[in-house]
Design a protein around this motif. Structure first.
Motif, PDB file in Angstrom:
ATOM      1  N   PRO A 202       0.810  -1.236   0.000  1.00 45.91           N
ATOM      2  CA  PRO A 202       0.000   0.000   0.000  1.00 45.91           C
ATOM      3  C   PRO A 202       0.840   1.282   0.000  1.00 45.91           C
ATOM      4  N   MET A 203       0.316   2.282  -0.705  1.00 44.29           N
ATOM      5  CA  MET A 203       0.894   3.628  -0.654  1.00 44.29           C
ATOM      6  C   MET A 203       0.192   4.490   0.391  1.00 44.29           C
ATOM      7  N   LEU A 204      -1.099   4.279   0.570  1.00 49.93           N
ATOM      8  CA  LEU A 204      -1.862   4.983   1.596  1.00 49.93           C
ATOM      9  C   LEU A 204      -1.882   4.135   2.851  1.00 49.93           C
ATOM     10  N   VAL A 205      -1.326   4.657   3.937  1.00 53.51           N
ATOM     11  CA  VAL A 205      -1.169   3.876   5.161  1.00 53.51           C
ATOM     12  C   VAL A 205      -1.617   4.695   6.363  1.00 53.51           C
ATOM     13  N   SER A 206      -2.001   3.988   7.423  1.00 52.66           N
ATOM     14  CA  SER A 206      -2.386   4.698   8.643  1.00 52.66           C
ATOM     15  C   SER A 206      -1.163   5.078   9.465  1.00 52.66           C
ATOM     16  N   ASN A 207      -0.075   4.302   9.303  1.00 52.00           N
ATOM     17  CA  ASN A 207       1.152   4.567  10.049  1.00 52.00           C
ATOM     18  C   ASN A 207       2.323   4.518   9.076  1.00 52.00           C
ATOM     19  N   ALA A 208       2.888   5.676   8.752  1.00 55.36           N
ATOM     20  CA  ALA A 208       4.000   5.736   7.790  1.00 55.36           C
ATOM     21  C   ALA A 208       5.306   5.486   8.531  1.00 55.36           C
ATOM     22  N   GLY A 209       5.742   4.219   8.552  1.00 57.61           N
ATOM     23  CA  GLY A 209       6.960   3.868   9.265  1.00 57.61           C
ATOM     24  C   GLY A 209       8.025   3.334   8.337  1.00 57.61           C
ATOM     25  N   ALA A 211      11.216   4.510   8.187  1.00 62.24           N
ATOM     26  CA  ALA A 211      12.281   5.474   7.901  1.00 62.24           C
ATOM     27  C   ALA A 211      12.095   6.691   8.791  1.00 62.24           C
ATOM     28  N   ALA A 212      13.157   7.476   8.896  1.00 58.34           N
ATOM     29  CA  ALA A 212      13.094   8.722   9.665  1.00 58.34           C
ATOM     30  C   ALA A 212      12.766   9.862   8.697  1.00 58.34           C
ATOM     31  N   ALA A 213      11.483  10.191   8.571  1.00 55.80           N
ATOM     32  CA  ALA A 213      11.060  11.230   7.628  1.00 55.80           C
ATOM     33  C   ALA A 213       9.652  11.695   7.984  1.00 55.80           C
ATOM     34  N   ARG A 214       9.329  12.916   7.579  1.00 59.27           N
ATOM     35  CA  ARG A 214       7.984  13.443   7.789  1.00 59.27           C
ATOM     36  C   ARG A 214       7.093  13.019   6.626  1.00 59.27           C
ATOM     37  N   PRO A 215       5.926  12.468   6.921  1.00 58.00           N
ATOM     38  CA  PRO A 215       5.041  12.024   5.835  1.00 58.00           C
ATOM     39  C   PRO A 215       4.106  13.133   5.351  1.00 58.00           C
ATOM     40  N   PHE A 216       3.557  12.932   4.165  1.00 60.02           N
ATOM     41  CA  PHE A 216       2.432  13.729   3.696  1.00 60.02           C
ATOM     42  C   PHE A 216       1.158  13.117   4.278  1.00 60.02           C
ATOM     43  N   GLU A 217       0.214  13.957   4.648  1.00 61.43           N
ATOM     44  CA  GLU A 217      -1.021  13.468   5.248  1.00 61.43           C
ATOM     45  C   GLU A 217      -2.213  13.842   4.385  1.00 61.43           C
ATOM     46  N   THR A 218      -3.227  12.973   4.412  1.00 57.61           N
ATOM     47  CA  THR A 218      -4.437  13.224   3.647  1.00 57.61           C
ATOM     48  C   THR A 218      -5.626  12.665   4.423  1.00 57.61           C
ATOM     49  N   HIS A 219      -6.820  12.855   3.896  1.00 55.24           N
ATOM     50  CA  HIS A 219      -8.024  12.370   4.574  1.00 55.24           C
ATOM     51  C   HIS A 219      -8.825  11.519   3.608  1.00 55.24           C
ATOM     52  N   PHE A 220      -9.209  10.327   4.068  1.00 52.34           N
ATOM     53  CA  PHE A 220     -10.002   9.407   3.264  1.00 52.34           C
ATOM     54  C   PHE A 220     -11.462   9.596   3.646  1.00 52.34           C
ATOM     55  N   ASN A 221     -12.219  10.213   2.745  1.00 52.87           N
ATOM     56  CA  ASN A 221     -13.593  10.607   3.075  1.00 52.87           C
ATOM     57  C   ASN A 221     -14.494   9.418   3.382  1.00 52.87           C
ATOM     58  N   SER A 222     -14.389   8.331   2.619  1.00 57.91           N
ATOM     59  CA  SER A 222     -15.325   7.204   2.773  1.00 57.91           C
ATOM     60  C   SER A 222     -15.254   6.592   4.167  1.00 57.91           C
ATOM     61  N   LEU A 223     -14.053   6.508   4.718  1.00 57.05           N
ATOM     62  CA  LEU A 223     -13.902   5.950   6.067  1.00 57.05           C
ATOM     63  C   LEU A 223     -13.770   7.024   7.142  1.00 57.05           C
ATOM     64  N   ASP A 226      -7.892   9.790   8.743  1.00 57.19           N
ATOM     65  CA  ASP A 226      -6.676  10.414   8.247  1.00 57.19           C
ATOM     66  C   ASP A 226      -5.691   9.319   7.847  1.00 57.19           C
ATOM     67  N   LEU A 227      -5.080   9.485   6.681  1.00 55.12           N
ATOM     68  CA  LEU A 227      -4.084   8.535   6.192  1.00 55.12           C
ATOM     69  C   LEU A 227      -2.817   9.285   5.801  1.00 55.12           C
ATOM     70  N   LYS A 228      -1.762   8.543   5.586  1.00 52.88           N
ATOM     71  CA  LYS A 228      -0.482   9.123   5.190  1.00 52.88           C
ATOM     72  C   LYS A 228       0.007   8.424   3.921  1.00 52.88           C
TER      73      LYS A 228
END
Length: 498
Positions: A202-209, A211-223, A226-228
């Motif tokens: 998956p590219m859209l994940v609930s926990n972006a782990g 690596a040591a980096a800041r993720p991009f965040e988004t919102h999944f309307n159907s559920l 918030d996803l990353k």
């Protein structure tokens, strides 16, 4: 005043030329010759194929297509060049051969138009391999004007924003991206032959782990969740190792909400692979073989030239621990430094900035970055990192302050990162807890606890070696490209509307 009027006059000239092109299209459409109504054209050869197979094709009819880049009309006969995927081919166009109506149409075609051509292969009196046209079809009308051929497209900002024009005008750019494709297909073939299976995670994940980096965040309307966007491929690929898929790899985009520079783009291509029943030494051996193989396949040599440097991949790659590397290039032996306070005192003495939360291992890494990285021109494995900067890595049994990890360097760049993977779920939970504390202390690149991943480890993961390769940097090295944007077809750019 003349300088002030120059640009508006140039714009007026361009607008007049654009108007003429639109009028030509309208006339063609009126005459029932709308090129945009053509849906296909049978191509039998490309330009370079004709050169490579000239003895076989001389006098034979061929069919090719491409963009007209040059035209010289000389009464009843003309010459033009068309450019296709593999280069340019000269056409000899004679009125008596293609007919008066077709020749009259041809004379009105513009640079940039896309043509289909049927004709016989021959050599001109000057010895240039060419095609004597018997039929010319306008396949697409160019309504824009290409950059002037002698100056080309040189503005880097425009080149990145309009890569489609860059590819037309600069043959070396097209060659870079053809080589990029070869690099990736070569990696796939190599790994497939080693028994690895390519997978997708998956590219859209609930926990972006991972690596040591800041993720991009988004919102999944159907559920309503918030996803990353993923920052690495690691945690899902390890789940597959738990599931019994012993050798897996993935090549895909990852996303890190960080800065832009010559080696960083917020979305980039990463390859990660995991192999059960081996360790980081096995990953070193695989990395050496892979890099040599790709270099030879793509560039024809095991010597890579990048800028002023030559890197010899034919020799065994140097292997140094991080402690020994810092001792070699900074003259500081961290084995002699007893604790964090002593490490911080030394950092202050050397003018190396650190954060209050940093431990001895973090300070060692800062010394490495300051004193060592730039010296690692030849292929080098830096091994045995401090545990503080390696939350997913197995400890060294004889020295638990360090882990079985390496980073692969060339040209002073980190090219890959590999571990003997941590498969102890109890130790992994403790590492995640330390990461949560670092997050609370202000480290926004620290990882969150991933309970499902811990559950997978609890089921049992075999001893495993894993590695992540930066594909874009690898392509930069293989093509002698100065910036990551030169090997990304469509790099991230600031919007012109902002």
């Amino acid at each position: 005043m003349a300088q002030q009027n120059k640009k508006p006059q140039a714009e007026q000239d361009v607008n007049a030329l654009l108007k003429v092109r639109h009028e030509k299209l309208a006339n063609l459409q009126e005459a029932g010759k709308d090129p945009f109504q053509i849906t296909k054209y049978d191509v039998t050869v490309h330009s370079q194929d004709i050169r490579d197979r000239y003895e076989e094709l001389e006098g034979q009819e061929v069919s090719l297509a491409g963009r007209m880049m040059f035209k010289r009309v000389m009464g009843k006969a003309s010459f033009c060049n068309i450019q296709d995927l593999k280069g340019k081919m000269q056409l000899y166009v004679a009125r008596d051969e293609i007919g008066e109506e077709s020749y009259a149409d041809f004379k009105k075609y513009d640079i940039g138009d896309i043509l289909g051509v049927k004709g016989k292969v021959f050599k001109t009196k000057t010895g240039e391999i060419s095609v004597h046209a018997e039929e010319i079809v306008l396949l697409s009308k160019s309504l824009q004007i290409l950059p002037e051929k002698h100056h080309g497209l040189t503005d880097t900002d425009t080149r990145y924003r309009q890569r489609y024009v860059d590819l037309i005008m600069n043959e070396d750019v097209k060659d870079t991206f053809i080589k990029r494709s070869k690099v990736i297909s070569c990696i796939r073939r190599f790994l497939d032959e080693q028994g690895f299976m390519e997978v997708e995670t998956p590219m859209l994940v609930s926990n972006a782990g991972g690596a040591a980096a800041r993720p991009f965040e988004t919102h999944f309307n159907s559920l309503n969740e918030d996803l990353k966007l993923r920052i690495s491929l690691e945690l899902y690929l390890k789940r597959l190792i738990v599931g019994g898929m012993e050798r897996v790899y993935e090549i895909g985009r990852v996303f890190r909400n960080e800065g832009l520079d010559t080696r960083h783009n917020p979305e980039f291509t990463l390859m990660e692979l995991y192999q059960a029943y081996t360790d980081y030494h096995g990953m070193m051996d695989l990395t050496e073989k892979l890099y040599r193989h790709v270099a030879k396949e793509v560039t024809g040599s095991e010597i890579l030239k990048y800028g002023d440097h030559e890197m010899d991949l034919s020799k065994p790659f140097e292997r140094l621990t991080m402690v020994d590397a810092v001792k070699k290039y900074a003259g500081v032996d961290f084995n002699e430094i007893p604790d964090t306070e002593a490490a911080k005192a030394l950092a202050k003495e050397k003018g190396i900035e650190f954060e209050e939360r940093h431990q001895k291992g973090d300070i060692l890494n800062l010394f490495f970055e300051e004193y060592v990285e730039d010296h690692l021109i030849q292929p080098t494995f830096i091994m045995d990192h401090p545990i503080e900067i390696s939350p997913l890595t197995k400890k060294k049994p004889d020295n638990p302050d360090y882990v079985e990890r390496f980073e692969f360097f060339m040209n002073g760049w980190e090219m890959a990162n590999a571990y003997s993977e941590l498969n102890d779920p109890i130790d992994q939970r403790a590492r995640f807890e330390a990461q949560e504390k670092a997050l609370a202390a202000g480290d926004d690149e620290a990882e969150h606890t991933d309970e499902d991943f811990l559950n997978a480890l609890s089921i049992g993961m075999p001893p495993t070696g894993g590695i992540g390769f930066g594909i874009d940097r690898m392509v930069m090295m293989m093509t002698n490209s100065p910036a990551i944007r030169d090997v990304l077809l469509f790099p991230t750019m600031k919007s012109l509307d902002k």
